[in-house]
Scaffold this motif. Structure first.
Motif, PDB file in Angstrom:
ATOM      1  N   ARG A 141     -32.570  24.203  85.296  1.00  0.00           N
ATOM      2  CA  ARG A 141     -32.488  24.615  86.699  1.00  0.00           C
ATOM      3  C   ARG A 141     -32.298  26.126  86.801  1.00  0.00           C
ATOM      4  NH1 ARG A 141     -27.607  23.300  90.919  1.00  0.00           N
ATOM      5  NH2 ARG A 141     -28.759  23.590  92.858  1.00  0.00           N
ATOM      6  N   HIS A 150     -36.955  25.715  86.687  1.00  0.00           N
ATOM      7  CA  HIS A 150     -37.822  24.546  86.531  1.00  0.00           C
ATOM      8  C   HIS A 150     -37.376  23.416  87.459  1.00  0.00           C
ATOM      9  CE1 HIS A 150     -39.818  26.335  83.111  1.00  0.00           C
ATOM     10  NE2 HIS A 150     -38.648  26.587  82.551  1.00  0.00           N
ATOM     11  N   SER A 151     -38.337  22.736  88.064  1.00  0.00           N
ATOM     12  CA  SER A 151     -38.013  21.569  88.883  1.00  0.00           C
ATOM     13  C   SER A 151     -37.674  20.397  87.971  1.00  0.00           C
ATOM     14  CB  SER A 151     -39.193  21.209  89.783  1.00  0.00           C
ATOM     15  OG  SER A 151     -40.348  20.928  89.009  1.00  0.00           O
ATOM     16  N   THR A 183     -34.581  18.288  92.305  1.00  0.00           N
ATOM     17  CA  THR A 183     -35.003  19.510  92.986  1.00  0.00           C
ATOM     18  C   THR A 183     -35.553  19.150  94.361  1.00  0.00           C
ATOM     19  OG1 THR A 183     -35.558  20.536  90.864  1.00  0.00           O
ATOM     20  CG2 THR A 183     -36.492  21.536  92.855  1.00  0.00           C
ATOM     21  N   THR A 217     -39.484  18.067  95.887  1.00  0.00           N
ATOM     22  CA  THR A 217     -40.328  18.041  94.682  1.00  0.00           C
ATOM     23  C   THR A 217     -40.439  16.596  94.191  1.00  0.00           C
ATOM     24  OG1 THR A 217     -39.427  20.225  94.109  1.00  0.00           O
ATOM     25  CG2 THR A 217     -40.721  19.095  92.424  1.00  0.00           C
ATOM     26  N   PRO A 266     -41.347  16.367  89.658  1.00  0.00           N
ATOM     27  CA  PRO A 266     -40.822  17.561  88.996  1.00  0.00           C
ATOM     28  C   PRO A 266     -41.447  17.771  87.620  1.00  0.00           C
ATOM     29  CG  PRO A 266     -39.274  15.769  88.776  1.00  0.00           C
ATOM     30  CD  PRO A 266     -40.372  15.276  89.675  1.00  0.00           C
TER      31      PRO A 266
END
Length: 477
Positions: free
Chosen positions: A146, A150-151, A175, A178, A181
């Motif tokens: 995170r 990054h998702s 996330t 999203t 992810p």
């Protein structure tokens, strides 16, 4: 009257927006799964025996705020919610009143549901397994990913303070906005062999120890898991890794002794495989090993990311609630720590970390999390305690925490403590927490460790112990 029929689990898991009822939703794994189901569009409710326990109200309130109602475990919930199916773990015994209320409904195992949700979510799946440390490593991976932008979706076996809000207890994260992810990171449980449901892209086995069944059998279970990893797998250097089953270079290892390890008032520092300096606010040599696993996995999953960027992202991790959680106390008070440690290796690691940070002697309170577990671990725990206890330490056994189910109620904590004492170990059984507190206060311990799993009230009791110290040197409440 005949015994209830054994639970038969269904494999025909329905798509969303099916209505699913989770029995035992207050468990750390089940509550995370409930949030994952809700995130994937399912309609979710659940029940729990501990609905009125004060220490679990934050969790039940958070679930309610997400639109996940929680009922007493008496059959009323299914009748009100009218689900399409139940979700159980193998800890739920036959004859459960919720299942009896609607016996025609299919029952799905938690591991199957988690595996199917991971497949629905897509992205790179990272699975974390092992006897010790998997909750910390799962949370650490998610935190670092995170921080690097990054998702992800994360399902963990512990609460992450950095992700707690009034409506999110911290054992699940997704996330926002999203639906698919880049990463899905999950803690995978081996206790009932349901690990066989998972074939992640990247997987790690952190270690093998005495917990739910023999080391030999557990080694085989973990070897099969590593073989099922699709892109890469990670295990300790000393672990007997299986043949790589068709993917050259798939199985990597990390050292079992951290290089450059150094504790400091802010936490620990150690070196990655290429000499990269890694720092963490966590405590203990065992967490340096956890950090090496996190670092190596991230390098595997993010080959184009620099070691320095990965190390910087790892440094921000705040830890996991009840994983060597140190509560604030006045300067003259002992260190007061709550830890989920419940098997010999975890207990020894917590003791070592406390000694390293606070010195000796130590007062150690352990509440076993089941009669079967205590019987299984008695011999290896005795050997671990012989190796790690020092002069002046005291090991205090609380009565076994009984969460229900069919058990023999043997051995008791008193029986095990007596057998430990007969071998020369400083072990005592305590009838209750007040007696344990009185014993702790009679000795000049540098730290008090409160250890045990499943029972959420242990953390609340630890917090109360810390808050009971006054600000005046020498005063005890």
């Amino acid at each position: 009257m005949s015994d209830p029929s054994p639970i038969v689990f269904s494999q025909d898991f329905p798509p969303s927006p099916a209505r699913l009822f989770l029995v035992g939703i207050g468990g750390i794994g089940m509550s995370g799964l409930a949030q994952f189901l809700k995130h994937q569009g399912y309609q979710v409710a659940g029940s729990d025996r501990g609905l009125q326990e004060p220490s679990r109200q934050f969790l039940f309130q958070a679930l309610e705020r997400q639109g996940i109602p929680v009922f007493p475990q008496d059959g009323s919930g299914p009748r009100a919610f009218q689900p399409d199916g139940f979700v159980f773990t193998t800890a739920i015994e036959p004859g459960n009143p919720d299942a009896l209320a609607m016996p025609q409904l299919p029952i799905f195992h938690r591991a199957l549901v988690l595996s199917r949700l991971c497949a629905q979510t897509g992205g790179t799946l990272i699975g974390v397994a092992g006897t010790c440390g998997k909750t910390t490593v799962t949370g650490w991976l998610g935190s670092a990913l995170r921080r690097m932008g990054h998702s992800l979706v994360l399902v963990n076996g512990g609460y992450l303070p950095e992700w707690e809000t009034p409506s999110t207890p911290g054992n699940f994260y997704a996330t926002p906005q999203t639906p698919h992810p880049r990463f899905t990171v999950v803690e995978i449980d081996e206790s009932d062999r349901s690990i066989r449901e998972f074939s992640p892209d990247y997987g790690v086995v952190l270690n093998v120890g005495d917990d739910h069944y023999s080391t030999e059998e557990l080694t085989q279970v973990f070897q099969h898991f590593l073989k099922r990893c699709r892109k890469g797998a990670l295990c300790p250097e000393a672990f007997p890794a299986p043949e790589e089953s068709g993917i050259p270079g798939k199985i990597h290892t990390f050292p079992q002794e951290p290089q450059g390890y150094s504790p400091n008032p802010q936490g620990i520092s150690f070196q990655g495989p290429e000499g990269t300096l890694l720092q963490s606010r966590l405590s203990g040599r065992h967490n340096a090993l956890n950090g090496l696993a996190v670092y190596t996995l991230l390098c595997m999953a993010l080959p184009d990311t620099s070691p320095e960027e990965i190390g910087e992202a790892m440094a921000g991790f705040q830890g996991v609630r009840q994983r060597f959680e140190v509560f604030p106390t006045p300067p003259h008070a002992p260190g007061i720590i709550n830890d989920y440690a419940h098997n010999p290796e975890k207990i020894a690691a917590a003791i070592s970390a406390a000694r390293e940070r606070f010195g000796s002697p130590l007062g150690i309170v352990f509440q076993p999390h089941g009669f079967g577990a205590l019987g299984f671990m008695e011999d290896p725990l005795r050997e671990q305690m012989k190796a790690c206890l020092r002069s002046g330490d005291q090991l205090l056994f609380l009565p076994v925490y009984y969460a229900g189910g069919t058990v023999t109620f043997s051995p008791t904590s008193q029986e095990v403590a007596q057998r430990f004492a007969q071998t020369g170990l400083p072990a005592l059984s305590q009838e209750n927490r007040q007696e344990a507190e009185n014993t702790l206060r009679k000795h000049p311990f540098h730290a008090w460790l409160i250890l045990g799993a499943r029972d959420a009230s242990l953390r609340e009791w630890t917090r109360q112990l810390a808050e009971s110290w006054t600000d005046q040197p020498g005063e005890r409440p």
